[in-house]
Design an enzyme around this catalytic site. Structure first.
Site, PDB file in Angstrom:
ATOM      1  N   ASN A  34       0.849  -1.191   0.000  1.00 20.91           N
ATOM      2  CA  ASN A  34       0.000   0.000   0.000  1.00 20.91           C
ATOM      3  C   ASN A  34       0.883   1.238   0.000  1.00 20.91           C
ATOM      4  OD1 ASN A  34      -2.458  -1.472   0.204  1.00 20.91           O
ATOM      5  ND2 ASN A  34      -2.072  -1.779   2.393  1.00 20.91           N
ATOM      6  N   GLY A  69      -4.506   3.269   1.664  1.00 18.34           N
ATOM      7  CA  GLY A  69      -4.715   2.846   3.045  1.00 18.34           C
ATOM      8  C   GLY A  69      -3.439   2.545   3.805  1.00 18.34           C
ATOM      9  N   GLN A  70      -2.304   3.116   3.366  1.00 20.76           N
ATOM     10  CA  GLN A  70      -1.058   2.882   4.106  1.00 20.76           C
ATOM     11  C   GLN A  70      -1.148   3.527   5.489  1.00 20.76           C
ATOM     12  OE1 GLN A  70       2.570   4.259   2.212  1.00 20.76           O
ATOM     13  NE2 GLN A  70       3.867   3.267   3.751  1.00 20.76           N
ATOM     14  N   HIS A  88       6.700  -1.946   3.532  1.00 19.81           N
ATOM     15  CA  HIS A  88       6.443  -3.341   3.899  1.00 19.81           C
ATOM     16  C   HIS A  88       5.635  -4.021   2.822  1.00 19.81           C
ATOM     17  CE1 HIS A  88       3.338  -0.747   5.673  1.00 19.81           C
ATOM     18  NE2 HIS A  88       2.475  -1.716   5.450  1.00 19.81           N
ATOM     19  N   LEU A  89       5.963  -5.302   2.604  1.00 25.74           N
ATOM     20  CA  LEU A  89       5.172  -6.164   1.738  1.00 25.74           C
ATOM     21  C   LEU A  89       4.242  -6.972   2.639  1.00 25.74           C
ATOM     22  CD1 LEU A  89       7.764  -5.545   0.038  1.00 25.74           C
ATOM     23  CD2 LEU A  89       7.491  -7.818  -0.963  1.00 25.74           C
ATOM     24  N   HIS A  90       2.949  -6.986   2.312  1.00 25.35           N
ATOM     25  CA  HIS A  90       2.029  -7.906   2.975  1.00 25.35           C
ATOM     26  C   HIS A  90       2.079  -9.218   2.186  1.00 25.35           C
ATOM     27  CE1 HIS A  90      -0.464  -4.863   5.298  1.00 25.35           C
ATOM     28  NE2 HIS A  90       0.058  -4.057   4.386  1.00 25.35           N
TER      29      HIS A  90
HETATM   30  P1  AMP Z   1      -0.469  -0.721   5.842  1.00 24.98           P
HETATM   31  O1  AMP Z   1      -1.917  -0.345   5.985  1.00 24.98           O
HETATM   32  O2  AMP Z   1      -0.141  -1.279   4.493  1.00 24.98           O
HETATM   33  O3  AMP Z   1       0.433   0.414   6.263  1.00 24.98           O
HETATM   34  O4  AMP Z   1      -0.254  -1.928   6.830  1.00 24.98           O
HETATM   35  C1  AMP Z   1       0.196  -1.796   8.141  1.00 24.98           C
HETATM   36  C2  AMP Z   1      -0.013  -3.128   8.799  1.00 24.98           C
HETATM   37  O5  AMP Z   1       0.700  -3.146  10.016  1.00 24.98           O
HETATM   38  C3  AMP Z   1      -1.485  -3.436   9.148  1.00 24.98           C
HETATM   39  O6  AMP Z   1      -1.883  -4.620   8.483  1.00 24.98           O
HETATM   40  C4  AMP Z   1      -1.461  -3.605  10.673  1.00 24.98           C
HETATM   41  O7  AMP Z   1      -2.331  -4.620  11.124  1.00 24.98           O
HETATM   42  C5  AMP Z   1      -0.005  -3.935  10.938  1.00 24.98           C
HETATM   43  N1  AMP Z   1       0.467  -3.590  12.256  1.00 24.98           N
HETATM   44  C6  AMP Z   1       0.267  -2.435  12.945  1.00 24.98           C
HETATM   45  N2  AMP Z   1       0.882  -2.481  14.135  1.00 24.98           N
HETATM   46  C7  AMP Z   1       1.497  -3.692  14.202  1.00 24.98           C
HETATM   47  C8  AMP Z   1       2.293  -4.344  15.185  1.00 24.98           C
HETATM   48  N3  AMP Z   1       2.613  -3.772  16.359  1.00 24.98           N
HETATM   49  N4  AMP Z   1       2.740  -5.598  14.925  1.00 24.98           N
HETATM   50  C9  AMP Z   1       2.428  -6.199  13.759  1.00 24.98           C
HETATM   51  N5  AMP Z   1       1.692  -5.638  12.794  1.00 24.98           N
HETATM   52  C10 AMP Z   1       1.225  -4.403  13.016  1.00 24.98           C
END
Ligand code: AMP
Ligand code: ZN
Length: 115
Positions: free
Chosen positions: A88, A94-95, A101-103
């Site tokens: 994202n 929705g970042q 980061h890669l999901h």
């Molecule tokens: P994005 O929306 O692409 O920026 O994704 C951020 C991701 O980080 C989301 O899927 C969150 O659930 C995840 N996230 C937020 N805080 C943590 C945390 N402390 N440990 C692991 N994942 C997290």
């Protein structure tokens, strides 16, 4: 870019905030997403603080290593029917965390186009 002391993922990489780590090497760190959107939901991040995919320098070798890591973890998790790798970028996508980061998502079917 240097580590950002305010950045959640820089703090996770440094071990200041706990995470469920699944992989680490000199350049790459991977851990379980805290709010999983699929049976497998991992985050693969560079140790270097890069805010968004739009900030990735041309020819940056770590980008390939992130993709290799996602593929290897998908294999380890036996996602034989497929998986989704998502990045994202900024508000419209929705970042939420501004550290690249890669999901890696798998273990269920996904729809297309994404919502
Ligand atoms: P994005 O929306 O692409 O920026 O994704 C951020 C991701 O980080 C989301 O899927 C969150 O659930 C995840 N996230 C937020 N805080 C943590 C945390 N402390 N440990 C692991 N994942 C997290
Ligand atoms: Zn960071």
């Amino acid at each position: 870019m240097p580590r950002d002391p305010e950045c959640l993922f820089c703090r996770i990489i440094a071990g200041e905030i706990p995470s469920k780590k699944v992989y680490e090497d000199a350049e790459v760190f991977a851990f379980e997403d805290i709010r999983p959107q699929a049976p497998v939901h991992l985050l693969i991040v560079p140790k270097e603080h890069i805010p968004t995919v739009a900030d990735v320098p041309a020819g940056w070798p770590v980008m390939g290593r992130l993709v290799e890591t996602a593929n290897r973890l998908a294999k380890e998790k036996e996602l034989i029917f497929g998986y989704r790798v998502v990045i994202n970028c900024r508000a419209d996508a929705g970042q939420e965390v501004f550290h690249l980061h890669l999901h890696l998502l798998g273990g269920r079917k996904f729809s297309w186009p994404p919502g």
